[in-house]
Design a protein around this motif. Structure first.
Motif, mmCIF file in Angstrom:
data_model
loop_
_atom_site.group_PDB
_atom_site.id
_atom_site.type_symbol
_atom_site.label_atom_id
_atom_site.label_comp_id
_atom_site.label_asym_id
_atom_site.label_seq_id
_atom_site.Cartn_x
_atom_site.Cartn_y
_atom_site.Cartn_z
ATOM 1 N N VAL A 381 -3.040 -39.327 -52.035
ATOM 2 C CA VAL A 381 -4.167 -38.263 -52.307
ATOM 3 C C VAL A 381 -4.073 -37.081 -51.519
ATOM 4 C CG1 VAL A 381 -6.540 -37.717 -52.143
ATOM 5 C CG2 VAL A 381 -5.543 -40.261 -52.527
ATOM 6 N N ALA A 382 -4.046 -35.932 -52.433
ATOM 7 C CA ALA A 382 -4.174 -34.661 -51.884
ATOM 8 C C ALA A 382 -5.119 -33.761 -52.134
ATOM 9 C CB ALA A 382 -2.634 -33.940 -52.118
ATOM 10 N N GLU A 383 -5.720 -33.021 -51.078
ATOM 11 C CA GLU A 383 -6.651 -32.081 -51.387
ATOM 12 C C GLU A 383 -5.970 -30.618 -50.940
ATOM 13 O OE1 GLU A 383 -10.207 -33.203 -49.235
ATOM 14 O OE2 GLU A 383 -10.811 -34.816 -50.723
ATOM 15 N N LEU A 384 -6.126 -29.796 -52.060
ATOM 16 C CA LEU A 384 -5.542 -28.562 -52.012
ATOM 17 C C LEU A 384 -6.618 -27.351 -52.188
ATOM 18 C CD1 LEU A 384 -2.483 -29.087 -54.026
ATOM 19 C CD2 LEU A 384 -2.787 -29.315 -51.376
ATOM 20 N N PRO A 385 -6.617 -26.348 -51.430
ATOM 21 C CA PRO A 385 -7.392 -25.157 -51.777
ATOM 22 C C PRO A 385 -7.116 -24.515 -53.096
ATOM 23 C CG PRO A 385 -6.175 -24.465 -49.828
ATOM 24 C CD PRO A 385 -5.869 -25.973 -50.261
#
Length: 397
Positions: A381-385
């Protein structure tokens, strides 16, 4: 010029000689002054020269004990001015000592001692010569003591300024060297990350398809030929991506036309096709409103998906993988899951792929996590702006 430099070097090695050196012209001047008469020259008063030399002796340690030297020379000069006023025209040794104290000591002590010494010299001179305290000759002595202190403080200020400037230059050079080393380290990590993602992915696919071709070569030549065609395509794609990666690493900005062609989220279909040709079933789900993003954000998301699928194919013994791209108001959430068995054998991985995921996400201001799921399989899981901060552009890739 060489003689002057040699003389300075010699004095720097002989502190006592250097400290006592100003007393030499004082003795010469005092002796010469006693030989001057009203109308002619006469025999010097050698006794006066001896006393002047004795009053200058404490100057030999003026850099070691500046305050003590001031007190000793001032006491001697004041005593001569009081009891033998004809022998001392000006308290020269005391003036040199006051200058040394101001140049080497702190400002408060220098000015306190300097003002007190000036008042004492003026008062003793006026009393011994029956002069007024505000008379011209008395004020000259006062001014000489204040001037010696002011000159010493000026020299001290200049030295402090030069030392501070040298310190700033040294700090700037050291900071520049550290910044250069940091940039070199970051660039090495950046290159290693890019090459790992490109090479590991395509070599994994080529290896899998070569295994398929080897297995089917005798029983199903048509499918073996198809696997060989996939090997050829993946090899060509790997070379193209390596060229693009080298071009990307040579640039410092984030302009799409400079770094093109670089992988983007629109290229996921081709990426997934390569894995599916190797037997891994991959599905993609998009939530929210997909929209063009910064090239660095898109490249980061693409590489994270690529590395997650590569690990799934190499290590998880999975047959299916699911990709979720969730476009939120401010973040792009990328999630890759597979159905690998909890006890599936692991390959001899180095862990660089997962480290690269974390580094990529952090470089663009996001985050990434990876680990096994309770129900089985593995999840990334990755959260990128959605918008890349300008400060992070240089390390975006």
């Amino acid at each position: 010029m060489d003689v002057r430099r040699m003389w300075r070097q010699w004095l720097s090695r002989h502190d006592r000689v250097r400290d006592a050196l100003p007393g030499v012209p004082l003795v010469v001047i005092s002796v010469a002054a006693t030989a001057v008469g009203d109308n002619s020259w006469h025999e010097p008063y050698w006794f006066d020269g001896v006393w002047t030399a004795l009053s200058c002796l404490p100057l030999a340690v003026r850099s070691l004990r500046p305050l003590q030297v001031v007190l000793v020379t001032l006491a001697g000069d004041l005593a001569l001015m009081a009891f033998a006023p004809h022998m001392v025209a000006a308290p020269a040794a005391s003036l040199i000592a006051l200058y040394t104290l101001a140049a080497l000591g702190d400002r408060r002590t220098a000015w306190t001692v300097g003002v007190i010494a000036a008042l004492m010299i003026t008062g003793v001179y006026a009393g011994s010569h029956t002069e007024s305290l505000v008379g011209g000759a008395s004020l000259v002595r006062f001014d000489l003591a204040i001037a010696a202190t002011a000159l010493g403080r000026a020299v001290r200020s200049r030295r402090d300024h030069l030392a501070e400037a040298a310190g700033r230059v040294e700090l700037a050079e050291r900071t520049q060297e550290e910044e250069a080393r940091r940039r070199v380290t970051e660039e090495r990590v950046r290159i290693a990350r890019e090459l790992h993602d490109v090479v590991a992915h395509h070599i994994t696919l080529v290896n899998a398809q070569a295994g398929v071709a080897h297995h089917l070569m005798r029983t199903n030549p048509d499918r073996a030929y198809e696997a060989l065609a996939h090997i050829k395509d993946n090899s060509r794609t790997a070379l193209d991506e390596l060229r693009a990666t080298v071009g990307l690493l040579r640039q410092s900005d984030d302009a799409p036309d400079v770094r093109a062609p670089i992988p983007r989220l629109t290229d996921l279909d081709a990426l997934i096709g390569g894995f599916q040709s190797s037997g891994l079933i991959v599905t993609v789900t998009r939530l929210g409103a997909p929209r063009p993003l910064s090239p660095s954000i898109e490249l980061t998301a693409y590489r994270i998906v690529q590395e997650a699928l590569t690990n799934t194919h190499k290590h998880a013994s999975a047959t299916r993988a699911a990709i979720l791209l969730d476009y939120g108001p401010h973040l792009l959430r990328v999630m890759v899951t597979d159905d690998g068995r909890p006890g599936a054998p692991k390959g001899a991985g180095t862990g660089h792929g997962l480290i690269g995921m974390y580094e990529r996400a952090v470089a663009v201001g996001g985050s990434a996590t990876a680990g096994p799921r309770p129900e089985g399989g593995f999840q990334v899981v990755a959260e990128l702006p959605l918008a890349l901060a300008p400060a992070t552009v240089p390390g975006a890739s």
